[in-house]
Design an enzyme around this catalytic site. Structure first.
Site, short mmCIF file in Angstrom:
data_model
loop_
_atom_site.label_atom_id
_atom_site.label_comp_id
_atom_site.label_asym_id
_atom_site.label_seq_id
_atom_site.Cartn_x
_atom_site.Cartn_y
_atom_site.Cartn_z
N CYS A 163 -45.49 25.49 -51.59
CA CYS A 163 -45.06 24.09 -51.63
C CYS A 163 -45.49 23.32 -50.39
O CYS A 163 -46.03 22.22 -50.47
CB CYS A 163 -43.54 24.01 -51.79
SG CYS A 163 -42.98 22.31 -51.91
N LYS A 188 -39.63 18.80 -58.85
CA LYS A 188 -41.04 19.08 -59.13
C LYS A 188 -41.21 20.26 -60.08
O LYS A 188 -40.28 21.04 -60.27
CB LYS A 188 -41.81 19.32 -57.83
CG LYS A 188 -41.43 20.59 -57.13
CD LYS A 188 -42.16 20.72 -55.82
CE LYS A 188 -41.76 21.95 -55.06
NZ LYS A 188 -42.20 23.22 -55.65
N SER A 242 -45.12 29.24 -64.89
CA SER A 242 -45.23 30.07 -63.69
C SER A 242 -44.42 31.37 -63.80
O SER A 242 -44.53 32.24 -62.95
CB SER A 242 -44.77 29.28 -62.45
OG SER A 242 -43.37 29.16 -62.44
N ASP A 250 -37.65 22.58 -50.95
CA ASP A 250 -37.18 23.73 -51.74
C ASP A 250 -36.22 24.70 -51.03
O ASP A 250 -36.36 25.92 -51.16
CB ASP A 250 -38.40 24.53 -52.25
CG ASP A 250 -39.32 23.68 -53.10
OD1 ASP A 250 -39.16 22.45 -53.12
OD2 ASP A 250 -40.23 24.24 -53.73
N HIS A 308 -37.70 23.98 -62.63
CA HIS A 308 -38.46 24.44 -63.80
C HIS A 308 -37.64 24.42 -65.08
O HIS A 308 -36.47 24.81 -65.07
CB HIS A 308 -38.92 25.88 -63.58
CG HIS A 308 -39.88 26.07 -62.44
ND1 HIS A 308 -41.03 25.34 -62.30
CD2 HIS A 308 -39.87 26.95 -61.39
CE1 HIS A 308 -41.69 25.76 -61.23
NE2 HIS A 308 -41.00 26.72 -60.64
N GLU A 336 -48.33 24.14 -63.59
CA GLU A 336 -47.78 24.60 -62.31
C GLU A 336 -48.04 23.52 -61.28
O GLU A 336 -49.14 22.96 -61.21
CB GLU A 336 -48.44 25.92 -61.89
CG GLU A 336 -47.96 26.45 -60.55
CD GLU A 336 -46.46 26.72 -60.50
OE1 GLU A 336 -45.68 25.75 -60.47
OE2 GLU A 336 -46.07 27.91 -60.46
N HIS A 370 -37.34 31.58 -61.79
CA HIS A 370 -36.63 31.08 -60.61
C HIS A 370 -36.43 29.57 -60.73
O HIS A 370 -37.17 28.90 -61.44
CB HIS A 370 -37.43 31.38 -59.33
CG HIS A 370 -38.75 30.68 -59.31
ND1 HIS A 370 -39.88 31.19 -59.93
CD2 HIS A 370 -39.14 29.49 -58.78
CE1 HIS A 370 -40.89 30.35 -59.78
NE2 HIS A 370 -40.48 29.29 -59.10
N ALA A 390 -42.04 27.02 -49.62
CA ALA A 390 -42.62 28.14 -48.88
C ALA A 390 -43.90 27.63 -48.23
O ALA A 390 -44.67 26.93 -48.87
CB ALA A 390 -42.95 29.28 -49.87
C1 VGL Z 1 -42.94 27.75 -54.86
C2 VGL Z 1 -43.36 29.89 -55.56
C3 VGL Z 1 -42.97 29.58 -56.83
C4 VGL Z 1 -42.91 26.75 -53.78
C5 VGL Z 1 -42.57 27.42 -56.14
O1 VGL Z 1 -42.55 25.60 -54.09
O2 VGL Z 1 -43.21 27.07 -52.64
N1 VGL Z 1 -43.35 28.98 -54.58
N2 VGL Z 1 -42.57 28.32 -57.11
ZN ZN Z 2 -41.64 27.62 -58.83
#
Ligand code: VGL
Ligand code: ZN
Length: 240
Positions: free
Chosen positions: A142, A103, A67, A17, A61, A110, A78, A138
């Site tokens: 993830c 993903k 989410s 990501d 997304h 989620e 996002h 993050a």
């Molecule tokens: C993520 C927050 C929202 C991630 C994804 O993939 O780390 N974190 N969506």
């Molecule tokens: Zn996300």
């Protein structure tokens, strides 16, 4: 434990990501996220040189994803599919043949793990990966969920601690995530633990050949171009 990693063709680097929305200026920015990109580029070079695999996941997304705050979820909107914010950072030097894993594409579900609802597990099996190195964003979402799934699938899994950063919605989330990964058998490493042996040898060996080959290839292309009858390219186009 200090470990000296020597990369093999059965190793894979999974970068999670590194998308514009997770970086400063994006919709869900992770503070300092841009600082891990040069380190990831260093890893990319090492994996390329070792002919190991490189994969990159992206949060992808639909606009009505569960989410998002607008749908009652915890996050601002996002990484919406096809938007500029969902693009990989242009500073991340992904090789041309990087395997892309999209993903969290199901609006009602989620999923933080790059394995959840994707073909990542099949892909790793198909390309005969035995050991997975994970870095990116993050750490507390993830990365941790991906690493735990990889461990469950039996992969030797290595967290690139110098190339991951988290959100820390609650202070200590990142530390907790790292602890959980380690408890579940993940190893931790930084670039300093990598042997440079694989970097040095191929460069010295391949350069002389590569330099001799290029002019030949160019001459070959020119010859073919000369052999083509004048105006033939144009004719083909008008016939279609
Ligand atoms: C993520 C927050 C929202 C991630 C994804 O993939 O780390 N974190 N969506
Ligand atoms: Zn996300």
């Amino acid at each position: 434990m200090i470990k000296n990693y020597t990369l093999k063709e059965t190793d894979a680097l999974l970068i999670t990501d590194i998308q514009k929305d997770f970086l400063p200026g994006g919709a869900l920015p992770i503070e300092g996220g841009e600082e891990i990109i040069p380190i990831l580029n260093d890893y990319i070079q090492r994996f390329k040189t070792a002919k190991a695999h490189i994969l990159a996941s992206r949060d992808w997304h639909p606009i009505n994803h569960i989410s998002f705050n607008t749908q009652g979820g915890p996050w601002p909107s996002h990484c919406v599919q096809e938007t500029s914010g969902a693009k990989f950072s242009p500073d991340l030097k992904l090789p041309e043949h990087t395997v892309i894993i999209s993903k969290a594409t199901d609006p009602k579900h989620e999923s933080y793990s790059a394995f959840d609802g994707t073909n990542l597990a099949n892909e790793l099996k198909r390309i005969c990966v035995k050991r997975l190195f994970v870095g990116g964003l993050a750490t507390d979402y993830c990365v941790v969920n991906t690493v735990l799934d990889a461990r469950e699938l039996g992969y030797e899994t290595v967290l690139l601690t110098d190339a991951t950063l988290g959100i820390n919605v609650n202070p200590g989330d990142v530390d907790e995530a790292i602890k959980t990964m380690v408890t579940n058998g993940a190893e931790q490493t930084t670039v300093d633990d990598f042997s440079d042996a694989v970097d040095v040898l191929p460069i010295e060996e391949t350069q002389p050949d590569g330099l001799e080959e290029k002019p030949l290839q160019r001459a070959e292309v020119k010859k073919k171009a000369r052999m083509r009858p004048k105006g033939s390219a144009k004719r083909i186009r008008t016939e279609r």
